[in-house]
Design a protein around this motif. Sequence first.
Motif, PDB file in Angstrom:
ATOM      1  N   GLY D 163     -41.354 -19.043   5.046  1.00 18.71           N
ATOM      2  CA  GLY D 163     -41.058 -17.511   5.289  1.00 18.71           C
ATOM      3  C   GLY D 163     -41.581 -16.698   6.176  1.00 18.71           C
ATOM      4  O   GLY D 163     -42.235 -17.251   7.110  1.00 18.71           O
ATOM      5  N   ILE D 167     -44.615 -18.804   8.563  1.00 19.83           N
ATOM      6  CA  ILE D 167     -44.152 -18.886   9.905  1.00 19.83           C
ATOM      7  C   ILE D 167     -45.687 -18.441  10.760  1.00 19.83           C
ATOM      8  O   ILE D 167     -45.897 -19.136  11.648  1.00 19.83           O
ATOM      9  N   THR D 168     -45.906 -17.190  10.518  1.00 23.01           N
ATOM     10  CA  THR D 168     -47.109 -16.552  10.951  1.00 23.01           C
ATOM     11  C   THR D 168     -48.476 -17.438  11.237  1.00 23.01           C
ATOM     12  O   THR D 168     -49.097 -17.716  11.889  1.00 23.01           O
ATOM     13  N   ARG D 171     -48.380 -20.747  12.762  1.00 25.51           N
ATOM     14  CA  ARG D 171     -48.601 -20.703  14.344  1.00 25.51           C
ATOM     15  C   ARG D 171     -50.100 -20.354  14.491  1.00 25.51           C
ATOM     16  O   ARG D 171     -50.594 -20.863  15.542  1.00 25.51           O
ATOM     17  N   GLU D 187     -33.534 -27.827   5.328  1.00 26.58           N
ATOM     18  CA  GLU D 187     -33.416 -28.463   6.825  1.00 26.58           C
ATOM     19  C   GLU D 187     -33.880 -27.911   8.005  1.00 26.58           C
ATOM     20  O   GLU D 187     -34.504 -28.523   8.732  1.00 26.58           O
ATOM     21  N   SER D 188     -33.118 -26.717   7.944  1.00 25.17           N
ATOM     22  CA  SER D 188     -33.256 -25.854   9.328  1.00 25.17           C
ATOM     23  C   SER D 188     -34.597 -25.320   9.301  1.00 25.17           C
ATOM     24  O   SER D 188     -35.038 -25.401  10.599  1.00 25.17           O
ATOM     25  N   ALA D 191     -36.301 -28.257  10.812  1.00 27.92           N
ATOM     26  CA  ALA D 191     -36.093 -28.523  12.326  1.00 27.92           C
ATOM     27  C   ALA D 191     -37.202 -27.423  13.019  1.00 27.92           C
ATOM     28  O   ALA D 191     -37.547 -27.699  14.241  1.00 27.92           O
ATOM     29  N   ARG D 192     -37.174 -26.341  12.654  1.00 25.25           N
ATOM     30  CA  ARG D 192     -37.969 -25.128  13.428  1.00 25.25           C
ATOM     31  C   ARG D 192     -39.357 -25.695  13.171  1.00 25.25           C
ATOM     32  O   ARG D 192     -40.057 -25.488  14.506  1.00 25.25           O
ATOM     33  N   GLN D 194     -40.692 -28.516  13.406  1.00 18.13           N
ATOM     34  CA  GLN D 194     -41.016 -29.631  14.394  1.00 18.13           C
ATOM     35  C   GLN D 194     -40.861 -28.912  16.058  1.00 18.13           C
ATOM     36  O   GLN D 194     -41.298 -29.273  16.910  1.00 18.13           O
ATOM     37  N   GLU D 195     -39.885 -27.926  16.163  1.00 16.07           N
ATOM     38  CA  GLU D 195     -39.753 -27.309  17.496  1.00 16.07           C
ATOM     39  C   GLU D 195     -41.172 -26.607  17.742  1.00 16.07           C
ATOM     40  O   GLU D 195     -41.552 -26.573  18.771  1.00 16.07           O
ATOM     41  N   MET D 196     -41.704 -26.263  16.796  1.00 17.74           N
ATOM     42  CA  MET D 196     -42.972 -25.259  16.859  1.00 17.74           C
ATOM     43  C   MET D 196     -44.081 -26.426  17.276  1.00 17.74           C
ATOM     44  O   MET D 196     -45.270 -26.120  17.343  1.00 17.74           O
ATOM     45  N   GLY D 197     -43.882 -27.757  17.136  1.00 14.11           N
ATOM     46  CA  GLY D 197     -44.972 -28.545  17.444  1.00 14.11           C
ATOM     47  C   GLY D 197     -45.815 -29.067  16.193  1.00 14.11           C
ATOM     48  O   GLY D 197     -46.805 -29.590  16.526  1.00 14.11           O
TER      49      GLY D 197
END
Lengths: 292, 292, 292, 292
Positions: D163, D167-168, D171, D187-188, D191-192, D194-197
């Motif tokens: 949340g 997220i913060t 990162r 699931e979304s 996906a995010r 994974q996109e963030m590595g």
Amino acid sequence: MLTGIKLAFVGGDARIIEVIKYAIELDASIVLIGFDQLDTPLADTVKADLAPDVFRDVDAIVLPVTGMDDAGHVESRYSSQDLVLEEVHFQTLPKRPLVFTGIARKRLSEVCQQHGLRLIKLMELDEVAIHNSVPSAEGAIQMAMEHTDITLHGSRSVVLGFGRCGITLARMLAGIGANVSVCARKESDLARIQEMGLRPYAMSEIHKAVGDSELIFNTIPYPVLTAEVLTRVPKTCVIVDIASKPGGTDFRYAEKRGIKAMLAPGLPGIVAPKTAGQILARTLCRILWEHA
Amino acid sequence: MLTGIKLAFVGGDARIIEVIKYAIELDASIVLIGFDQLDTPLADTVKADLAPDVFRDVDAIVLPVTGMDDAGHVESRYSSQDLVLEEVHFQTLPKRPLVFTGIARKRLSEVCQQHGLRLIKLMELDEVAIHNSVPSAEGAIQMAMEHTDITLHGSRSVVLGFGRCGITLARMLAGIGANVSVCARKESDLARIQEMGLRPYAMSEIHKAVGDSELIFNTIPYPVLTAEVLTRVPKTCVIVDIASKPGGTDFRYAEKRGIKAMLAPGLPGIVAPKTAGQILARTLCRILWEHA
Amino acid sequence: MLTGIKLAFVGGDARIIEVIKYAIELDASIVLIGFDQLDTPLADTVKADLAPDVFRDVDAIVLPVTGMDDAGHVESRYSSQDLVLEEVHFQTLPKRPLVFTGIARKRLSEVCQQHGLRLIKLMELDEVAIHNSVPSAEGAIQMAMEHTDITLHGSRSVVLGFGRCGITLARMLAGIGANVSVCARKESDLARIQEMGLRPYAMSEIHKAVGDSELIFNTIPYPVLTAEVLTRVPKTCVIVDIASKPGGTDFRYAEKRGIKAMLAPGLPGIVAPKTAGQILARTLCRILWEHA
Amino acid sequence: MLTGIKLAFVGGDARIIEVIKYAIELDASIVLIGFDQLDTPLADTVKADLAPDVFRDVDAIVLPVTGMDDAGHVESRYSSQDLVLEEVHFQTLPKRPLVFTGIARKRLSEVCQQHGLRLIKLMELDEVAIHNSVPSAEGAIQMAMEHTDITLHGSRSVVLGFGRCGITLARMLAGIGANVSVCARKESDLARIQEMGLRPYAMSEIHKAVGDSELIFNTIPYPVLTAEVLTRVPKTCVIVDIASKPGGTDFRYAEKRGIKAMLAPGLPGIVAPKTAGQILARTLCRILWEHA
Ligand SMILES: NC(=O)c1ccc[n+]([C@@H]2O[C@H](COP(=O)([O-])OP(=O)(O)OC[C@H]3O[C@@H](n4cnc5c(N)ncnc54)[C@H](OP(=O)(O)O)[C@@H]3O)[C@@H](O)[C@H]2O)c1
Ligand SMILES: NC(=O)c1ccc[n+]([C@@H]2O[C@H](COP(=O)([O-])OP(=O)(O)OC[C@H]3O[C@@H](n4cnc5c(N)ncnc54)[C@H](OP(=O)(O)O)[C@@H]3O)[C@@H](O)[C@H]2O)c1
Ligand SMILES: NC(=O)c1ccc[n+]([C@@H]2O[C@H](COP(=O)([O-])OP(=O)(O)OC[C@H]3O[C@@H](n4cnc5c(N)ncnc54)[C@H](OP(=O)(O)O)[C@@H]3O)[C@@H](O)[C@H]2O)c1
Ligand SMILES: NC(=O)c1ccc[n+]([C@@H]2O[C@H](COP(=O)([O-])OP(=O)(O)OC[C@H]3O[C@@H](n4cnc5c(N)ncnc54)[C@H](OP(=O)(O)O)[C@@H]3O)[C@@H](O)[C@H]2O)c1
């Protein structure tokens, strides 16, 4: 594993080939319809014609990303023949197969509803949209690299919109070393943009955001780069608009003002068909597996 | 500011135009030789012929990136005439102008030494090489994007070498989201690679590093991707070799094995001539300014 | 593996315990001298006294990070007795063991040279310094977090120096989200700083760099934050100086001006002794292995 | 600017001081109630008692982050007296002032509703929660640094929840150089991630995610680190739980198993009160300004 699950693929492009390969690896039984001219042989698959009862015992029908048009036509890059799905194909399917497509036009939605078939529109799933934002962003970046005489690194780049594509694009541009500004309308998005170390602008400040930009990437499917806003954009700026047609740019005015602006639809399938196919494959097989 | 400083530009390409523009902004006096066919008018400059005494009162002579060949020829994209520098141009120059070039062949070095002129080979300066690593890396990345059907994000990418270009390339690839391995021979480089969050491999482990790679970027000007190593590289891998000619790849063998491999020289001038020109401009003007 | 290799450890702290554990895993034979009060039992090691012939059949002698003082004393956190090395310990060692230490004072260097023993000063190896820059940077960041009422994210932070620690610190601060400026004296460093997306300042511009800073991290072992420079630093700024004693800050003047400034020596051993020990362990064992 | 706008501040801590300073800069008129023991003089403010009509002509009433308890008590660090708000304070306020608070208990909500006053609960605004995630994440990281003997860089760190804080935190940890895994249920979100590595784990895979972790950060306000899950967590792992009380960890079992685990409430106000105050100040003043 998808052992014992039977899939029928009807038409498709390079992306569908990836889905087929993935399903083969998971040990699914596979019927290919409309792949008569496919060069690469795919082990453990059987080809079939579009006979009325071809779907009778399948667990899922997989259509291409574009789905089926309202006359029943299905695109196939690997067939010389017309693929046309009729009412008959969908009726009397006792196993109630799942129907996968990228997007769905009216007729496809209707026919599935009528026959009680669950239709999964992959492109509308949030998770797929997020995964797809990666090839979309890379495609946009590749275009920007090709159409500028500067590096993205160190450039003043503006991203319009902070949805699934905007977030990915903004992060990737910053990863390359661009100075990234992002325009969004929600206060919470502006907060997140700042947390990510990018420069936030409210939509009402779009004039300021684009004022000295070298590159603009639009992801908002709404006319945001109007003639009025474009008067503030430097003439040497390059605009890559990836929002769905007709994009968010007044292309007529951009051309008149001498600004290079391009609409870039369908990037994932163009710049990274293999990755785009794998994205579909993973979600499709997961849904199949959860369903089974 | 370069007020009162007089520069003579002899030939050049898009990059030199950027240097000229930068020098104009700093208020230098400018003479252009070999720019007879230049379309864009450049305010505050005068054009001149290559008369024997054309350099008599200048503070610096600026040659193109390629310098002068051993017969005295200087390349110019903006002239239809041959530009040939002779002994006479360099002699009796009481102001002892600085001579700027990108690289220097034998004759240029000799003639400068002979006449006591300080020759600055911009491309050999460490700071210029580091700045240039940015357009080089972006060019390599653009090529990789164009020649693959996958995204760089999530790809297994290997960078060979961790010098000025290798560091930049590795960081940029990671910024896009690639899984980056780097091969280097110095223990201290391996430590830095690890600190940067990348996967370090000693040169002796190159076989392992490339074993399941999807992309290889070579920056080592030495035959590192030999036939023997290439036998370990997957056939679907794409190799972008930016090391100076002839690169570090056995291209003949790569082709035989069916691996797509390309040598990519001169990237900055090709993919981002404006940025490449600004890099030269900034360093050149700083040196001039320190000298004055 | 270090099977068959015999190591003698003489004294040490938490870091040396990590080295011992690592060597145990690599199957070395291990003698511990000065560990009589160690709580954790270490399997597969034997304890010994500092008998004159204790090193006779060892392949390497491992001293603590601080080495041996000029009177022969060796520090040990795990012993109540004085550990004193004498001439006798180093003579008649037919196997010519390697001698590992962190740093070496005069006497240690002399005695090794005299008896033809190769002395490896781990802390002086470039690779170790780079690996150590990680716990050093984290330690500095932790201190900054503890002594400010703002977040590092979004702060105006200045790093002085761009050597092994400066690079790591600058990257880590940027990774957290700080706005990072870096002061360095080499043009090539300024180019790299810019490539990394940070703000470069020449040392001559240090006044400008610190002018509105909220945090300053010094890594330069030279008086750079002089009284004169400190007059430009905002009073609310916090200074963390990690350069070796006495640091690069005029602490007396800083205090007078009301600026919070602290010297922070020996961070790796304090904030992350386990990581710091593993760094030594890996390099030490690699050297042993290459030597064998 | 807030020229002509009158604000009444009732009680508060260091954060409210920042709000006051910010409002002063924007030229608001300011009344301070319950600041009798404040050391720092605040120019352009007037102090007042909690008289029945003290709010009569104000445009906004600003309560502390904790608001008002159900007996009317308001916390103030800068007053020796009890601050108690009564019915009388809220009635007959013809200007209908906005009422700002961090959070609101029952009584405060009721009294505002009753008298038609708009109550703004700052801590519940999405934008404030996102901005606050920054000091929260830094606080959690600082605690992790203080309670481990390893560096976060290179550590196997797990973040539970994706949340606003998750997220913060994820990162920032990656920015420092940790190997970050994230557990989420959507699931979304996967996906995010994974996109963030970062490494994504479904909640159902939490056992796998924590299996070899060195650090776990929990942001999920739900018992996710149950005794059963904790049996899989290595004993040397450190757990920082920032979810609202009672956190998501079975602390009793963690202690029994010997795992260091701590609940860390109220981080922004503790580790970065100034930043936390500025976050409130910016949003409060923007809302005031939009309202005016
Ligand atoms: N070219 C390609 O290859 C490609 C690939 C993928 C997607 N696309 C297209 O790219 C676009 C973005 O896709 P997405 O997945 O990122 O969509 P998304 O997640 O819905 O994001 C859309 C963004 O646009 C903003 N927006 C919408 N209407 C707006 C308006 N009137 N004013 C201001 N902002 C507005 C949204 O803001 P709010 O959140 O505030 O609504 C959001 O930030 C879509 O049109 C999609 O079809 C193209
Ligand atoms: N294509 C283009 O547009 C373009 C642009 C810029 C540069 N370049 C070329 O790219 C190459 C790299 O440039 P650069 O500026 O990065 O040079 P550099 O800083 O000198 O880096 C060269 C790297 O190669 C390594 N290396 C050299 N010889 C080696 C060997 N025998 N075995 C293993 N490693 C070896 C070096 O390692 P050590 O540090 O251990 O020596 C270093 O890591 C050069 O050939 C340059 O001319 C091309
Ligand atoms: N506190 C701790 O726990 C801890 C941990 C590790 C290191 N250290 C100490 O931190 C310092 C830095 O270590 P390091 O490994 O980063 O050293 P390094 O790699 O040698 O870096 C030193 C930096 O200082 C610059 N410098 C030196 N003298 C200068 C001068 N007179 N003016 C301007 N710049 C100057 C160097 O610039 P050039 O490259 O241009 O020379 C370089 O950028 C050392 O004193 C070291 O002992 C402390
Ligand atoms: N200690 C401090 O100083 C501090 C500071 C700020 C916040 N907090 C606290 O930290 C927590 C997180 O704050 P936030 O702002 O990040 O909240 P948030 O945005 O609501 O995020 C909560 C996260 O927890 C997940 N979650 C909730 N219930 C779950 C369940 N039963 N199983 C699995 N996942 C679940 C949510 O997933 P879905 O999205 O799928 O629901 C989401 O990822 C809150 O309790 C908040 O009060 C503490």
